[in-house]
Scaffold this active site. Structure first.
Site, mmCIF file in Angstrom:
data_model
loop_
_atom_site.group_PDB
_atom_site.id
_atom_site.type_symbol
_atom_site.label_atom_id
_atom_site.label_comp_id
_atom_site.label_asym_id
_atom_site.label_seq_id
_atom_site.Cartn_x
_atom_site.Cartn_y
_atom_site.Cartn_z
ATOM 1 C CG ASP A 271 25.558 146.875 24.882
ATOM 2 O OD1 ASP A 271 26.129 147.969 24.809
ATOM 3 O OD2 ASP A 271 24.929 146.845 26.128
ATOM 4 C CB SER B 115 20.149 144.492 27.613
ATOM 5 O OG SER B 115 21.173 144.015 27.748
ATOM 6 C CD GLU C 111 28.887 138.685 30.312
ATOM 7 O OE1 GLU C 111 28.275 139.626 29.727
ATOM 8 O OE2 GLU C 111 30.221 138.867 30.669
ATOM 9 N N GLY D 186 29.749 135.817 22.611
ATOM 10 C CA GLY D 186 28.808 136.145 21.576
ATOM 11 C C GLY D 186 28.592 136.745 19.922
HETATM 12 N N1 SAM Z 1 23.870 144.536 27.444
HETATM 13 C C1 SAM Z 1 23.942 144.919 28.821
HETATM 14 C C2 SAM Z 1 23.255 145.841 29.237
HETATM 15 O O1 SAM Z 1 22.653 146.777 28.293
HETATM 16 O O2 SAM Z 1 22.549 145.692 30.400
HETATM 17 C C3 SAM Z 1 25.316 145.310 28.980
HETATM 18 C C4 SAM Z 1 26.614 144.765 28.362
HETATM 19 S S1 SAM Z 1 28.175 145.244 28.821
HETATM 20 C C5 SAM Z 1 28.145 146.731 27.792
HETATM 21 C C6 SAM Z 1 29.338 144.204 27.870
HETATM 22 C C7 SAM Z 1 29.171 143.003 28.329
HETATM 23 O O3 SAM Z 1 30.052 142.018 27.375
HETATM 24 C C8 SAM Z 1 30.167 142.748 29.740
HETATM 25 O O4 SAM Z 1 29.743 142.190 30.823
HETATM 26 C C9 SAM Z 1 31.398 141.815 29.039
HETATM 27 O O5 SAM Z 1 31.835 140.854 30.046
HETATM 28 C C10 SAM Z 1 30.915 140.965 27.960
HETATM 29 N N2 SAM Z 1 31.735 140.570 27.030
HETATM 30 C C11 SAM Z 1 32.780 140.951 26.633
HETATM 31 N N3 SAM Z 1 33.345 140.528 25.585
HETATM 32 C C12 SAM Z 1 32.384 139.572 25.150
HETATM 33 C C13 SAM Z 1 32.242 138.359 23.965
HETATM 34 N N4 SAM Z 1 33.047 138.390 23.142
HETATM 35 N N5 SAM Z 1 30.968 137.565 24.200
HETATM 36 C C14 SAM Z 1 30.217 137.984 25.183
HETATM 37 N N6 SAM Z 1 30.163 138.706 26.112
HETATM 38 C C15 SAM Z 1 31.305 139.582 26.100
#
Ligand code: SAM
Length: 308
Positions: free
Chosen positions: A178, A108, A126, A158
């Protein structure tokens, strides 16, 4: 806590649904000149190699972008037009693979930065140390290619960070929420983040991805988001894509060869304040997507939407 790596899942059917919806919403919002705040609360590594060990181990892209890629190639060879939202997505995937071989998948952040106009701002969160580092490197590459000071990476939470960005001075925003749902608590955090976002900036477009799995919190999340939108009298949209399950015999044969079977079959996006063009675009796109991704029993798509 951080065992999830999106590199194992990049380009799977869930990414296809999410990224088609994200691009279609973004294109509509960019129909107006005014600057947009784009936020990715859970950005991942930004871009992925499909020939990397992680992606090859899971093989998930085979039932996602690889199938879309082949179906789009075949449609072009026949001279058939793709639904506009699929065509736009397909063009972004092609741009990420200029040699004509499917090797890269834009996450994304890569998709949003590719569409960024000078008046827009992109804020990425991230939290994973490794993926944060990879995303940092990707952001530096994007900046080097086309100096764009309007991309900012925050390597922290996030869920917490979004509130500090709202309301945006431009009064226009598209927010992608996400998470990996690795933790059960993510479901509650997603709901609270969307609710707080709406409270601070009621006009923002909030796009939440969620898995459709047999877990009470997962069932409840879209219901709770719908109730939230209705209480706030905001329009909403819910789209789901289920690629279905292969017949048992085939699945067993696949398992015997050591390939993963089962896994996530269905996911959805819930959008608060969707552009009015999103529902018709998805209703045109998802039948085509499903025909490319259908695995077997249970395959289906749905799009529901309502005015506030
Ligand atoms: N949005 C991305 C895409 O569509 O290409 C995919 C994101 S992936 C499903 C979720 C990500 O959130 C992971 O890389 C994880 O390390 C990160 N993550 C987990 N908890 C988080 C938080 N509280 N704040 C920010 N990032 C977080």
């Amino acid at each position: 806590m951080f065992s999830y790596r999106h590199a194992f899942h990049a380009g799977n059917h869930a990414d296809v649904l999410k990224h088609i919806a994200l691009l279609a919403a973004l294109r509509h919002l960019q129909g107006k000149e005014g600057g947009l705040l784009l936020v990715d609360t859970h950005a991942g590594a930004g871009q992925y190699r499909l020939d990397h060990e992680h992606a090859r181990t899971s093989g998930e892209a085979a039932q996602g972008i690889a199938a879309v890629w082949h179906a789009a190639m075949a449609a072009h060879a026949r001279g058939d037009a793709l639904p506009p939202a699929v065509q736009d997505y397909w063009q972004q995937i092609q741009a990420a693979n200029p040699r004509g071989l499917l090797q890269h998948y834009p996450g994304s952040p890569a998709l949003m930065q590719a569409l960024l106009r000078p008046q827009d701002r992109l804020q990425l969160f991230e939290w994973h140390p490794t993926d944060g580092r990879l995303l940092d490197r990707a952001v530096q590459q994007w900046r080097a290619r086309e100096p764009h000071p309007a991309i900012e990476l925050r390597r922290d939470n996030g869920f917490e960070g979004l509130r500090r960005l709202l309301p945006p001075p431009s009064r226009r925003a598209l927010v992608l929420i996400d998470p990996s749902y690795e933790l059960k608590s993510d479901y509650g955090h997603v709901f609270a983040t969307a609710a707080e976002g709406l409270r601070r900036f009621a006009q923002g477009c909030y796009l939440v991805w969620y898995p459709v799995i047999g877990r009470p919190e997962a069932h409840a999340l879209p219901r709770r988001l719908r109730a939230l939108a209705q209480r706030a009298q905001r329009p909403w949209l819910q789209a789901e894509l289920n690629i279905g399950a292969r017949p048992d015999a085939q699945a067993k044969a696949q398992a015997a060869r050591g390939r993963p079977v089962g896994g996530l079959r269905a996911s959805g996006v819930f959008v608060i304040n969707p552009p009015y063009t999103l529902a018709p675009q998805l209703r045109e796109a998802l039948p085509w997507v499903l025909s490319a991704l259908r695995q077997g029993r249970g395959a289906a798509w749905t799009v529901e939407a309502a005015e506030g």
